[in-house]
Design a protein around this motif. Sequence first.
Motif, PDB file in Angstrom:
ATOM      1  N   ASP A   1      -3.860   3.578   0.832  1.00 35.26           N
ATOM      2  CA  ASP A   1      -2.815   3.230   1.793  1.00 35.26           C
ATOM      3  C   ASP A   1      -2.415   4.390   2.686  1.00 35.26           C
ATOM      4  OD1 ASP A   1      -2.675   0.638   0.684  1.00 35.26           O
ATOM      5  OD2 ASP A   1      -1.339   1.371  -0.885  1.00 35.26           O
ATOM      6  N   PHE A   2      -3.225   5.454   2.688  1.00 35.61           N
ATOM      7  CA  PHE A   2      -2.974   6.584   3.573  1.00 35.61           C
ATOM      8  C   PHE A   2      -4.247   6.874   4.368  1.00 35.61           C
ATOM      9  CE2 PHE A   2       0.056   7.224   0.169  1.00 35.61           C
ATOM     10  CZ  PHE A   2       1.187   7.690   0.807  1.00 35.61           C
ATOM     11  N   TRP A   3      -4.067   7.281   5.638  1.00 33.68           N
ATOM     12  CA  TRP A   3      -5.170   7.914   6.359  1.00 33.68           C
ATOM     13  C   TRP A   3      -5.090   9.389   5.989  1.00 33.68           C
ATOM     14  CZ3 TRP A   3      -6.755  11.842   9.280  1.00 33.68           C
ATOM     15  CH2 TRP A   3      -7.972  11.701   9.951  1.00 33.68           C
TER      16      TRP A   3
ATOM     17  N   GLN B   1      -0.068   4.228   6.047  1.00 32.39           N
ATOM     18  CA  GLN B   1      -0.470   3.094   6.870  1.00 32.39           C
ATOM     19  C   GLN B   1       0.284   1.811   6.537  1.00 32.39           C
ATOM     20  OE1 GLN B   1      -3.025   3.547   9.483  1.00 32.39           O
ATOM     21  NE2 GLN B   1      -2.129   5.508   8.899  1.00 32.39           N
ATOM     22  N   LYS B   2       1.232   1.882   5.609  1.00 32.15           N
ATOM     23  CA  LYS B   2       2.071   0.729   5.295  1.00 32.15           C
ATOM     24  C   LYS B   2       3.414   1.244   4.806  1.00 32.15           C
ATOM     25  CE  LYS B   2       1.161  -1.596   1.553  1.00 32.15           C
ATOM     26  NZ  LYS B   2       0.486  -2.377   0.501  1.00 32.15           N
TER      27      LYS B   2
ATOM     28  N   LEU C   1       4.819   3.937  -1.923  1.00 33.72           N
ATOM     29  CA  LEU C   1       3.393   4.153  -2.125  1.00 33.72           C
ATOM     30  C   LEU C   1       3.207   5.273  -3.147  1.00 33.72           C
ATOM     31  CD1 LEU C   1       2.201   4.119   1.600  1.00 33.72           C
ATOM     32  CD2 LEU C   1       2.551   2.185   0.058  1.00 33.72           C
ATOM     33  N   GLU C   2       2.186   5.145  -3.965  1.00 28.50           N
ATOM     34  CA  GLU C   2       1.949   6.134  -5.015  1.00 28.50           C
ATOM     35  C   GLU C   2       0.779   7.042  -4.650  1.00 28.50           C
ATOM     36  OE1 GLU C   2       1.412   4.356  -8.822  1.00 28.50           O
ATOM     37  OE2 GLU C   2       3.560   3.923  -9.093  1.00 28.50           O
TER      38      GLU C   2
ATOM     39  N   GLU D   1      -4.878  -3.643   2.500  1.00 27.25           N
ATOM     40  CA  GLU D   1      -4.233  -4.870   2.044  1.00 27.25           C
ATOM     41  C   GLU D   1      -3.934  -5.794   3.211  1.00 27.25           C
ATOM     42  OE1 GLU D   1      -3.458  -1.893   1.175  1.00 27.25           O
ATOM     43  OE2 GLU D   1      -3.848  -1.807  -0.995  1.00 27.25           O
ATOM     44  N   ARG D   2      -3.442  -5.226   4.312  1.00 26.78           N
ATOM     45  CA  ARG D   2      -3.117  -6.043   5.480  1.00 26.78           C
ATOM     46  C   ARG D   2      -4.374  -6.658   6.089  1.00 26.78           C
ATOM     47  NH1 ARG D   2      -0.253  -9.782   7.655  1.00 26.78           N
ATOM     48  NH2 ARG D   2      -0.013  -9.622   9.932  1.00 26.78           N
TER      49      ARG D   2
END
Length: 583
Positions: A185-187, A221-222, A226-227, A526-527
């Motif tokens: 979930d990260f760039w 990115q969301k 977030l972990e 996920e999106r």
Amino acid sequence: MKLKFLILSILFFTGLSLQAQVRFEAKVSKNKLGVNERLRVDFEMNQDGDNFRPPSFDGFTVVGGPNQAVSNRWINGDRTYSKTYSYYLQPNSRGRKTIAQAEITVDDKVYKTTPVDVEVTAAVEKPTDGDDSELIASDNLHLVAEVSDASPYLNEGITVVYKLYVSPRISVSNFREVDSPKFSDFWSQNIEIRELRPENGEYQGEPYRYVVLKKAVLYPQKTGELELEPLTLSVSVDVPSDRRDIFGSRIYKTINKTVAAGTRTIDVKPLPDGKPAGFTGAVGKFSMDVSTTKEKLKASESLEAKVEIRGNGNLNLFELPALEVPSSLEMYSPERIENVTTTLNGKQGSIIDNYTIVPTRKGQYPIKPLNFSYFDPQSETYKSLSSQEIVIEVEEGPATGGNVVAGNNRQSVNLPSEQFRFIKTNTNLKPLDQQAFFRSWTFWGSLFLPFAAIPLFILFGKRRDAKAADVTGNRRKKADRLARKYLSEAKKNLGNQQSFYESLERAMHNYLKAKLHIQTAEMSKERISEILREKNVADETSTEFIEVLKSCEFARYTPASNTAQHEDYEKAVKVISKLDKDL
């Protein structure tokens, strides 16, 4: 005199008997401990014995031992001998407990220790231990993940630095990475560390040495919690033991210790409401420059127009504003130039779209101003930038009926008479020799050739209809051409791992933008899966698309061979073709 001699003899032999007496006793590291602490028990004797039998240790779990230590010293001609059996115990519950008797046989005689009582209390805040090597390593070795900001905005850059802290009481001889964080979930972009340099610092107020093992820049990115997955290392630690060498120096014991940085939670805030028109997800601090290499030129000459966004932020993760020119200026697709460096301060540099423009007619042509909006996380506000209008003056060339206004496609053309000078008006014609065309070979060939070509037209027509009827095949060919169009930049970078995977990831994102009309800020895996599911895309195709994106992420942390790059490229072509067919 005889009485005095008798008394001295008794004292002498009594001393010899006391010196030769066997001493066997039990010692504990503490008589009171918490249920989360460990207890060290030493069974020590001053003479070498046989058949050592430890107690049952009821109420405890043996977590270490037995460790055997022998000391044999000579001081001023006197010999001192000691032999010790050591155990490390973990209490099973609270309450008063007893270390029962241990037994040893010396010269066929059995000796026993005195039972020792210890009290186990509730868990303590800072557990301590005797000389357990595992606990010494745990207390003096720490792997820490330091995050610059635990509550950033969406697409705002943060840094994570992994440091290994080592106490002066121990030393580290070697380490290896067991598990590396994937930063879902990260760039993310790793920052290369050329050399590991130990530095002095503090950990919880105590002096430590530390070394920086890993640095990365992350762009969430969301939104939401977030972990960050932990970094895990296997470390070879040299821990001092209770044994000493013949010179009295402490002997060190090497153990392998696994340490982890722990999971960190990042609470990502959504961007505030009130986004300006044309906002494409830029977060940071930027400036914009729009310029041309020429403002006066002749028709059919070319000029270059440059749209440059410079600053510090999520460069590469948003779209640049598109240049708009009048129809009389022929403009080609822009060339993307990226001059971006990644440091602990985030991505810095510039992104340039370089347009080539060729005017076709004489006149003055205005290029509309461009608008660019971004979110500044420091001031927590949206900011907009605008360029100036640029007027291109074409001095020589086919004239127009007046100055051209952008967007006006109808233009009157006044051509000078010199344009037709090549046409000759005074001719010198000569008569041709008359030949009989009727019934000649040329005549008969011209007559029957159309009839002979009819079967060929029928054959070609059937093939054309068959191709037109093959809807699946046509879609596959069209999708394949589309995939290779988007992946052309990645194909050029095959062999250069970093550039290849960056362009491959960008191509996948650009395809989704063009096909599904979604913004960069929605590009989490996920999106993407959710949107593809809503579009009734097959689960297998969606999974393959996400796997390609994961390959792009993994390639930032691990080396990839040329063969692997070619395989990832073919996978991308295949999955875009399948995805285009489903859509």
